[in-house]
Design a protein around this motif. Sequence first.
Motif, PDB file in Angstrom:
ATOM      1  N   GLU A  93       0.816  -1.214   0.000  1.00  0.00           N
ATOM      2  CA  GLU A  93       0.000   0.000   0.000  1.00  0.00           C
ATOM      3  C   GLU A  93       0.854   1.270   0.000  1.00  0.00           C
ATOM      4  OE1 GLU A  93       0.411  -1.291   4.318  1.00  0.00           O
ATOM      5  OE2 GLU A  93       0.016  -2.276   2.419  1.00  0.00           O
ATOM      6  N   PHE A  94       2.147   1.106   0.266  1.00  0.00           N
ATOM      7  CA  PHE A  94       3.040   2.254   0.238  1.00  0.00           C
ATOM      8  C   PHE A  94       3.959   2.113  -0.962  1.00  0.00           C
ATOM      9  CE2 PHE A  94       6.388   5.149   1.465  1.00  0.00           C
ATOM     10  CZ  PHE A  94       5.638   6.223   1.873  1.00  0.00           C
ATOM     11  N   GLY A  95       3.528   2.640  -2.075  1.00  0.00           N
ATOM     12  CA  GLY A  95       4.312   2.540  -3.298  1.00  0.00           C
ATOM     13  C   GLY A  95       3.454   2.621  -4.534  1.00  0.00           C
ATOM     14  N   LEU A 135       1.331  10.113  -0.968  1.00  0.00           N
ATOM     15  CA  LEU A 135       1.903   9.523   0.225  1.00  0.00           C
ATOM     16  C   LEU A 135       3.139  10.305   0.645  1.00  0.00           C
ATOM     17  CD1 LEU A 135       1.861   5.882  -1.170  1.00  0.00           C
ATOM     18  CD2 LEU A 135       0.202   6.860   0.418  1.00  0.00           C
ATOM     19  N   CYS A 136       3.582  10.108   1.858  1.00  0.00           N
ATOM     20  CA  CYS A 136       4.910  10.560   2.273  1.00  0.00           C
ATOM     21  C   CYS A 136       5.393   9.656   3.384  1.00  0.00           C
ATOM     22  CB  CYS A 136       4.942  12.036   2.653  1.00  0.00           C
ATOM     23  SG  CYS A 136       4.155  12.483   4.192  1.00  0.00           S
ATOM     24  N   MET A 137       6.704   9.555   3.480  1.00  0.00           N
ATOM     25  CA  MET A 137       7.340   8.748   4.501  1.00  0.00           C
ATOM     26  C   MET A 137       8.269   9.670   5.283  1.00  0.00           C
ATOM     27  SD  MET A 137       9.793   5.398   4.074  1.00  0.00           S
ATOM     28  CE  MET A 137      11.247   6.304   3.549  1.00  0.00           C
ATOM     29  N   VAL A 138       8.100   9.707   6.601  1.00  0.00           N
ATOM     30  CA  VAL A 138       8.886  10.603   7.437  1.00  0.00           C
ATOM     31  C   VAL A 138       9.525   9.793   8.560  1.00  0.00           C
ATOM     32  CG1 VAL A 138       8.823  12.661   8.899  1.00  0.00           C
ATOM     33  CG2 VAL A 138       7.276  12.501   6.935  1.00  0.00           C
ATOM     34  N   HIS A 139      10.805  10.074   8.821  1.00  0.00           N
ATOM     35  CA  HIS A 139      11.494   9.427   9.934  1.00  0.00           C
ATOM     36  C   HIS A 139      10.732   9.762  11.218  1.00  0.00           C
ATOM     37  CE1 HIS A 139      14.539   8.569  12.953  1.00  0.00           C
ATOM     38  NE2 HIS A 139      15.185   7.866  12.036  1.00  0.00           N
ATOM     39  N   LYS A 151       0.407  19.615   8.435  1.00  0.00           N
ATOM     40  CA  LYS A 151      -0.120  20.864   7.880  1.00  0.00           C
ATOM     41  C   LYS A 151      -0.604  20.692   6.448  1.00  0.00           C
ATOM     42  CE  LYS A 151       2.347  23.926  10.934  1.00  0.00           C
ATOM     43  NZ  LYS A 151       3.424  24.860  11.144  1.00  0.00           N
ATOM     44  N   LEU A 152      -0.007  19.750   5.727  1.00  0.00           N
ATOM     45  CA  LEU A 152      -0.441  19.464   4.359  1.00  0.00           C
ATOM     46  C   LEU A 152      -1.684  18.582   4.320  1.00  0.00           C
ATOM     47  CD1 LEU A 152       3.019  18.793   2.698  1.00  0.00           C
ATOM     48  CD2 LEU A 152       1.521  20.743   2.288  1.00  0.00           C
ATOM     49  N   GLY A 153      -2.094  18.049   5.460  1.00  0.00           N
ATOM     50  CA  GLY A 153      -3.277  17.198   5.507  1.00  0.00           C
ATOM     51  C   GLY A 153      -2.984  15.719   5.427  1.00  0.00           C
ATOM     52  N   TYR A 154      -1.728  15.326   5.573  1.00  0.00           N
ATOM     53  CA  TYR A 154      -1.381  13.904   5.570  1.00  0.00           C
ATOM     54  C   TYR A 154      -1.756  13.278   6.907  1.00  0.00           C
ATOM     55  CZ  TYR A 154       1.174  14.205   1.190  1.00  0.00           C
ATOM     56  OH  TYR A 154       1.495  14.371  -0.124  1.00  0.00           O
ATOM     57  N   ARG A 155      -2.186  12.027   6.846  1.00  0.00           N
ATOM     58  CA  ARG A 155      -2.577  11.270   8.034  1.00  0.00           C
ATOM     59  C   ARG A 155      -1.789   9.967   8.081  1.00  0.00           C
ATOM     60  NH1 ARG A 155      -3.837  15.557   9.405  1.00  0.00           N
ATOM     61  NH2 ARG A 155      -5.866  16.477   9.157  1.00  0.00           N
ATOM     62  N   GLU A 156      -1.393   9.589   9.276  1.00  0.00           N
ATOM     63  CA  GLU A 156      -0.620   8.356   9.442  1.00  0.00           C
ATOM     64  C   GLU A 156      -1.426   7.143   8.994  1.00  0.00           C
ATOM     65  OE1 GLU A 156       1.339   5.664  12.978  1.00  0.00           O
ATOM     66  OE2 GLU A 156       1.345   7.857  13.248  1.00  0.00           O
ATOM     67  N   ILE A 157      -0.748   6.267   8.225  1.00  0.00           N
ATOM     68  CA  ILE A 157      -1.384   5.016   7.788  1.00  0.00           C
ATOM     69  C   ILE A 157      -0.571   3.792   8.182  1.00  0.00           C
ATOM     70  CG2 ILE A 157      -2.711   6.044   5.902  1.00  0.00           C
ATOM     71  CD1 ILE A 157      -0.545   4.884   3.967  1.00  0.00           C
ATOM     72  N   PRO A 166      13.318   3.930  12.008  1.00  0.00           N
ATOM     73  CA  PRO A 166      11.858   3.924  12.155  1.00  0.00           C
ATOM     74  C   PRO A 166      11.227   5.036  11.316  1.00  0.00           C
ATOM     75  CG  PRO A 166      12.875   4.991  14.046  1.00  0.00           C
ATOM     76  CD  PRO A 166      13.998   4.470  13.194  1.00  0.00           C
ATOM     77  N   VAL A 167      10.232   4.675  10.527  1.00  0.00           N
ATOM     78  CA  VAL A 167       9.550   5.648   9.669  1.00  0.00           C
ATOM     79  C   VAL A 167       8.041   5.549   9.857  1.00  0.00           C
ATOM     80  CG1 VAL A 167      11.385   5.735   7.930  1.00  0.00           C
ATOM     81  CG2 VAL A 167       9.523   4.080   7.682  1.00  0.00           C
ATOM     82  N   ILE A 168       7.381   6.654   9.513  1.00  0.00           N
ATOM     83  CA  ILE A 168       5.922   6.717   9.573  1.00  0.00           C
ATOM     84  C   ILE A 168       5.411   6.990   8.167  1.00  0.00           C
ATOM     85  CG2 ILE A 168       3.926   7.869  10.598  1.00  0.00           C
ATOM     86  CD1 ILE A 168       5.797   8.723  12.917  1.00  0.00           C
TER      87      ILE A 168
END
Length: 182
Positions: A93-95, A135-139, A151-157, A166-168
């Motif tokens: 789902e991430f890709g 999508l985005c991946m953040v440490h 702030k961009l409206g992204y929500r953790e999935i 470790p990434v979110i």
Amino acid sequence: MPDELWIGAERLRLRPYRLGDFDDMHALMSQPAIHRYPSREPFSEEESWTRLLRHLGHWTEFGFGFLAVEERASGRFVGEAGFSFFRRGLAAEFGRDPEATWTIAPEYQGRGYAREAAMAAQDWADNKLGLSPTLCMVHADNAPSLSISRKLGYREIGRAVYLDQPVIFHERVRGSGGAEHL
């Protein structure tokens, strides 16, 4: 690649990368501070060249990609922002959807440029390209980027380990609300 594309922000201009941007991009990617999240070695000249070619190829194949970020007042290269298919080999789902990313040179950090560039790129992706979801991946320890993604409206999935860090994972669906600037 659309040479005429310029995305304006209050203090920045964003445009597609060009081959002539190699020196600026390599100077950015060879700084140790850029690779704090996730922790890895600065890029060699070869790795930067491969990265630039990947960015250019995205424009050819998908009509979008990474954008060079310039300071409006000085015209100086300060970083990059945009969207890419990274094919990181993580969860299915991430890709499947374009991944947003932003990087600002250390000497320009602390001025709100990352937020401004990311918001301008997201606005462009929403209103000109219709990219959704993104999508985005953040440490997990990168508080400034986690704040920008919210702030961009992204929500953790989801969460995972990438390059032993470790990434979110985050997702943003256009029109789902939550973005403070849109």
